[in-house]
Design a protein around this motif. Structure first.
Motif, PDB file in Angstrom:
ATOM      1  N   PRO A  20       0.820  -1.231   0.000  1.00  0.00           N
ATOM      2  CA  PRO A  20       0.000   0.000   0.000  1.00  0.00           C
ATOM      3  C   PRO A  20       0.841   1.264   0.000  1.00  0.00           C
ATOM      4  CG  PRO A  20      -0.194  -1.157   2.103  1.00  0.00           C
ATOM      5  CD  PRO A  20       0.508  -2.082   1.169  1.00  0.00           C
ATOM      6  N   ALA A  24       0.383   4.203  -2.793  1.00  0.00           N
ATOM      7  CA  ALA A  24       0.099   5.599  -2.424  1.00  0.00           C
ATOM      8  C   ALA A  24       1.193   6.535  -2.931  1.00  0.00           C
ATOM      9  CB  ALA A  24      -0.041   5.719  -0.909  1.00  0.00           C
ATOM     10  N   LYS A  27       0.972   6.817  -6.777  1.00  0.00           N
ATOM     11  CA  LYS A  27      -0.204   7.618  -7.104  1.00  0.00           C
ATOM     12  C   LYS A  27       0.071   9.106  -6.876  1.00  0.00           C
ATOM     13  CE  LYS A  27      -5.168   7.849  -6.082  1.00  0.00           C
ATOM     14  NZ  LYS A  27      -6.259   7.334  -5.205  1.00  0.00           N
ATOM     15  N   ALA A  28       0.947   9.420  -5.918  1.00  0.00           N
ATOM     16  CA  ALA A  28       1.298  10.812  -5.632  1.00  0.00           C
ATOM     17  C   ALA A  28       2.329  11.369  -6.608  1.00  0.00           C
ATOM     18  CB  ALA A  28       1.820  10.932  -4.202  1.00  0.00           C
ATOM     19  N   ARG A  68      -9.002   4.443   8.661  1.00  0.00           N
ATOM     20  CA  ARG A  68      -8.756   4.744   7.250  1.00  0.00           C
ATOM     21  C   ARG A  68      -8.582   3.467   6.436  1.00  0.00           C
ATOM     22  NH1 ARG A  68     -10.192   6.665   2.833  1.00  0.00           N
ATOM     23  NH2 ARG A  68      -8.540   7.018   1.302  1.00  0.00           N
ATOM     24  N   SER A  69      -7.925   2.471   7.004  1.00  0.00           N
ATOM     25  CA  SER A  69      -7.777   1.196   6.298  1.00  0.00           C
ATOM     26  C   SER A  69      -9.130   0.584   5.971  1.00  0.00           C
ATOM     27  CB  SER A  69      -6.962   0.206   7.142  1.00  0.00           C
ATOM     28  OG  SER A  69      -5.605   0.595   7.226  1.00  0.00           O
ATOM     29  N   ILE A  72     -10.647   2.297   3.041  1.00  0.00           N
ATOM     30  CA  ILE A  72      -9.999   1.907   1.787  1.00  0.00           C
ATOM     31  C   ILE A  72     -10.428   0.513   1.354  1.00  0.00           C
ATOM     32  CG2 ILE A  72      -7.766   1.373   0.724  1.00  0.00           C
ATOM     33  CD1 ILE A  72      -6.555   3.543   2.598  1.00  0.00           C
ATOM     34  N   GLY A 349      -3.937   2.330   5.666  1.00  0.00           N
ATOM     35  CA  GLY A 349      -3.881   3.660   6.257  1.00  0.00           C
ATOM     36  C   GLY A 349      -2.458   4.153   6.417  1.00  0.00           C
ATOM     37  N   GLU A 352      -0.791   5.462   3.099  1.00  0.00           N
ATOM     38  CA  GLU A 352      -1.116   6.853   2.774  1.00  0.00           C
ATOM     39  C   GLU A 352      -0.343   7.825   3.655  1.00  0.00           C
ATOM     40  OE1 GLU A 352      -5.621   6.532   0.936  1.00  0.00           O
ATOM     41  OE2 GLU A 352      -5.356   7.345   2.958  1.00  0.00           O
ATOM     42  N   SER A 355       3.155   8.162   2.375  1.00  0.00           N
ATOM     43  CA  SER A 355       3.172   8.983   1.174  1.00  0.00           C
ATOM     44  C   SER A 355       3.103  10.470   1.520  1.00  0.00           C
ATOM     45  CB  SER A 355       2.004   8.602   0.258  1.00  0.00           C
ATOM     46  OG  SER A 355       1.956   9.428  -0.877  1.00  0.00           O
ATOM     47  N   ARG A 356       2.276  10.828   2.495  1.00  0.00           N
ATOM     48  CA  ARG A 356       2.192  12.235   2.916  1.00  0.00           C
ATOM     49  C   ARG A 356       3.493  12.705   3.556  1.00  0.00           C
ATOM     50  NH1 ARG A 356      -3.039  10.443   4.325  1.00  0.00           N
ATOM     51  NH2 ARG A 356      -2.568  10.346   6.565  1.00  0.00           N
ATOM     52  N   ASP A 366      -1.852  13.600  11.620  1.00  0.00           N
ATOM     53  CA  ASP A 366      -0.696  12.807  11.219  1.00  0.00           C
ATOM     54  C   ASP A 366       0.459  13.011  12.191  1.00  0.00           C
ATOM     55  OD1 ASP A 366      -1.948  11.797   8.946  1.00  0.00           O
ATOM     56  OD2 ASP A 366      -1.091  13.307   7.612  1.00  0.00           O
TER      57      ASP A 366
END
Length: 386
Positions: A20, A24, A27-28, A68-69, A72, A349, A352, A355-356, A366
């Motif tokens: 994952p 993520a 995708k970013a 969040r997971s 998703i 989760g 992501e 990735s942030r 976060d």
């Protein structure tokens, strides 16, 4: 096709966290390379998981990540088209002694504070949810209907397909042998097949995270311990939730089981004492212990025939929570390790969040989550509901 020589990020591990995260990050818009020593994705600990996904933890960081997971995973089919066998059957924690009753009721305060849909039910109410529970001595329990379960392998494959679609590259059957730094910064990853320049290395190596960290001189407090699981023949569907018994008994600290979409039952327990190491051979002791516990809770299972059993590894930390964060000593080294057997439920989760971190888009929540999961925290307490 000529291989690239440099990537924005190299992820070590194609499992419950690495996949994952790769999706993520790709995708970013980041260039991502995933390395794994196994010949296909999900062949480490991911394939040994039984697929439970719950947000009903006692740690706020894990609650947030798992909420969040669930979002998703539960919407994956309609969003991406893959069937990952998601079933929103919930989690049901039973209490047959006042010790477990007190523990579960005390946890409700923090669980409600963070928005979890979970409540206490007395014995009568619990039997309405799961009529086949053993009523003898049953006090009650908690039920969280929004939790559920999925197929870990199908989910892992779904992340792989989507990560590739967004440009991530995968080099499988390729073993990392060295992490190279220049000064105090990561510069490249060396494998048994080549060198890859990178700005960031993500350690998502599960039970082997300690070995990866040692390449940079770290001694990560992550130790694998061995857990066994089993699966039955398929039978007509009659159980929706994952049933969890947190009573300690000789040989096991808890027990949990559920019925899959296929009709099969999967089951697992935490051995007591823990079995440290990487021995993934199944034993003759597990099945009799698990069977006795399951039948005590649900007598209807007494004639269930077991098809097979297996052993997997839980990468454990001193306090039962993951280690997530940037290294303070080596720039560009990011840890996402020590999932303590909960990689499937934390992974989406967490991917992501990672990735942030790379794209500098962290939210205040976060930052609080990362403070709780910091690799540099003092391991002063154990999570109450692991």
């Amino acid at each position: 096709m000529k291989r690239k020589s440099h990537y924005d990020v190299v992820v070590i591990g194609a499992g419950s966290v690495g996949m994952p995260a790769a999706f993520a990050m790709a995708k970013a818009g980041l260039s991502v390379l995933v390395l794994d020593k196994f010949s296909s994705v999900g062949q480490g600990s991911n394939k040994a998981a039984i697929g439970g996904v719950r947000a009903t933890h006692s740690d706020p960081a894990k609650i947030r990540l798992c909420l969040r997971s669930i979002e998703i995973i539960s919407t994956w089919r309609e969003t991406h088209g893959h069937d990952v066998e998601w079933r929103p059957g919930g989690y049901l924690f039973v209490a047959y002694t006042h010790r477990e009753e007190r523990t579960l009721k005390d946890l409700l305060e923090i669980q409600h504070r963070y928005g979890l849909n979970i409540d206490w039910h007395d014995a009568e109410g619990l039997l309405e949810i799961v009529p086949d529970l053993n009523p003898q001595g049953l006090i009650g329990g908690t039920y969280s209907p929004d939790d559920g379960h999925c197929s870990p392998l199908l989910l892992n494959r779904a992340f792989y397909d989507e990560a590739r679609r967004h440009g991530a590259e995968f080099h499988l059957n390729e073993r990392v042998v060295e992490l190279i730094k220049l000064g105090d910064r990561v510069r490249s990853v060396r494998t048994n097949k080549g060198d890859y320049g990178t700005d960031v290395v993500v350690n998502a190596a599960g039970p082997w995270a300690r070995e990866v960290g040692a390449m940079l001189g770290f001694e990560h407090p992550v130790r694998p311990d061995c857990h066994e699981a089993g699966v039955s023949e398929p039978v007509a569907h009659f159980l929706d939730p994952m049933v969890v018994d947190i009573r300690p008994v000789p040989g096991s600290a808890n027990l949990y089981f559920h019925q899959l979409a296929s009709g099969q039952f999967t089951f697992n327990f935490t051995p007591d004492p823990l079995i440290w190491g990487e021995d993934r051979r199944e034993t003759s002791a597990f099945l009799p212990q698990a069977a006795r516990r399951m039948i005590r809770i649900m007598p209807r299972l007494s004639n269930l025939r077991v098809r097979r059993q297996w052993r997997g590894l839980y990468p454990m930390t001193p306090d039962g929570s993951p280690l997530v964060g940037w290294s303070e000593e080596v720039e560009g080294y990011l840890m996402a390790i020590g999932m303590c057997g909960q990689g499937v439920m934390l992974g989406p989760g967490l991917g992501e969040l990672l990735s942030r971190m790379l794209t500098h888009r962290l939210t205040p929540e976060d930052r609080e989550t990362l403070e709780i999961l910091s690799p540099y925290r003092a391991f002063a307490r154990q999570e109450a509901l692991r």
